[in-house]
Design an enzyme around this catalytic site. Structure first.
Site, PDB file in Angstrom:
ATOM      1  CD  GLU A 143      -3.278  -0.202   0.209  1.00 21.84           C
ATOM      2  OE1 GLU A 143      -3.085   0.839  -0.004  1.00 21.84           O
ATOM      3  OE2 GLU A 143      -4.119  -1.144   0.064  1.00 21.84           O
ATOM      4  CB  SER A 144       2.164   3.228   2.431  1.00 22.61           C
ATOM      5  OG  SER A 144       2.207   2.336   3.497  1.00 22.61           O
TER       6      SER A 144
END
Length: 417
Positions: A149-150
């Protein structure tokens, strides 16, 4: 048998090439190419952002010379990948197929240095993820979702505005009690966002009852997954609804499987984790008054950069404690200094830092109404005489000129309309 369904479904696909933003595959039966979007956590800009984090620069070191491996990737037979995926102690099904393999190749090839740094950074965040997942009795392998995701960057912001380690949109974050204002963004709070993500994942499992579908829904929303199920004739196997999912989601689950693989088998691919110097112990205190990072930095002898890194939920340097109790995280020594300072930390340079004025005095603006007329008071004039000459009344003259009485003086200018 279910573990091998994807192997039967995917042999018609092969990967042609990698791009910065996607992987291109070809359906060898239909002779049609398809681009699968890479999750944002695998894009260069996100990985570059991760490498510039304060905690990474301060506490991680990448020293390939100190590692016993050759630093070169190795390629294994298909059976080896299948066996390794089967042997991982997971609840979530993680089958092998050519698309999963190519995402593994991304992590063990182009992204191997980033994986080394994420292995080091995981020492900061994985314990938080595991506690939140365990609190809701969820599979612990979900702790690698923030990796795709990040890239383990709490300050990450996606192209569509999702923020934080778990990449919540503002509306979704608020649904799970994450406050987002001009001053606070709790999507970037590693602890609060992790518990919010665990709640969301549990809710999705209550809907779908299948962890692979849950992971897909976490990426594209339950609505898109339900649409894909309908278009697939009611099939609820991720690999059967795969062609009907959005492009990024088609790459999301394979990327999740690949992330789990590489975080378990990095040594076999000669990836050396970044060496980690664990930071000194930190703790939190509750702030019930407004206070600025600049004040805390000066009083507690802690750098602004460290304050921001330890408290990524604050969007400016102001902690709005007077609005509601706010959490401040710092090293133990700095917390002791904060407590011992009493009111000093709150009052230091306050007039300089606080730009919000409680009351503003507005000066009377000159009247510029169209058709306005003024006269000059002559010797012997009274308001009554001036009113009579100009076809008005004393009360109107007093109102136009903001006069409380009838006293006027020679040379004074009065507005008569």
């Amino acid at each position: 048998m279910k573990r091998y369904i994807a192997m039967l479904f995917f042999p018609i696909f092969s990967v042609l090439s990698y791009a910065q933003q996607d992987v291109t595959v070809v359906d060898e039966v239909a002779g049609r190419e398809e681009k699968i979007a890479l999750p944002e956590g695998m894009l260069e800009e996100e990985l570059d952002s991760m490498m510039h984090q304060w905690c990474v620069r301060t506490y991680l070191a990448y020293d390939s010379a100190s590692c016993e491996s050759t630093g070169e990737d190795v390629v294994f037979d298909t059976e080896v990948y299948i066996r390794r995926l089967q042997n991982m102690p997971n609840v979530i099904e993680m089958p092998y197929n050519p698309v999963v393999r190519k995402f593994i190749d991304q992590y063990t090839g182009r992204l191997r240095r980033s994986v080394a740094l994420m292995l080091g950074a995981s020492n900061f965040y994985i314990p938080i993820f595991e506690e939140a997942l365990e609190a809701y009795q969820l599979p612990l392998e979900l702790k690698y979702l923030p990796m795709i995701e990040s890239a383990l960057n709490p300050g990450a912001t996606s192209r569509v505005g999702a923020g934080g380690l778990w990449q919540f949109m503002i509306t979704t974050g608020k649904r799970y009690d994450l406050e987002v204002t001009s001053l606070i963004d709790e999507r970037r709070d590693p602890i609060k966002s992790s518990y919010a993500a665990a709640r969301m994942l549990k809710g999705l499992y209550d809907i779908f009852g299948d962890w692979t579908l849950v992971i897909a829904a976490y990426n594209c929303g339950p609505g898109n997954v339900n649409k894909a199920i309908k278009r697939a004739g009611g099939e609820r196997d991720y690999w059967k609804i795969y062609p009907y999912l959005p492009s990024e989601t088609r790459g999301y689950v394979p990327a999740f499987i690949a992330a789990n693989y590489v975080m378990n088998y990095y040594c076999e691919h000669n990836i050396c984790p970044a060496t980690t110097q664990l930071p000194m112990g930190t703790d939190t205190l509750v702030v019930n008054r407004d206070v600025y990072f600049e004040q805390i930095s000066e009083v507690c002898k802690i750098s602004m950069e460290e304050l921001k890194a330890l408290n990524p939920q604050y969007r400016t340097s102001k902690i709005p404690g007077s609005a509601k109790p706010c959490i401040l995280r710092m090293p133990l020594e700095a917390i002791n200094s904060f407590i011992e300072s009493g009111d000093t930390v709150y009052t230091l340079r306050l007039s300089e830092l606080n730009k919000n004025r409680a009351v503003v005095n507005v000066s009377d603006a000159p009247v510029t109404s169209k058709g306005a007329k003024t006269v000059k008071v002559r010797s012997g004039d009274t308001l009554g005489a001036i009113a009579k000459r100009n076809g008005t009344t004393v009360e109107k003259l007093k109102r136009l000129n903001n006069l409380k009485g009838t006293m006027i003086h020679v040379g004074q200018k009065l507005r008569v309309r």
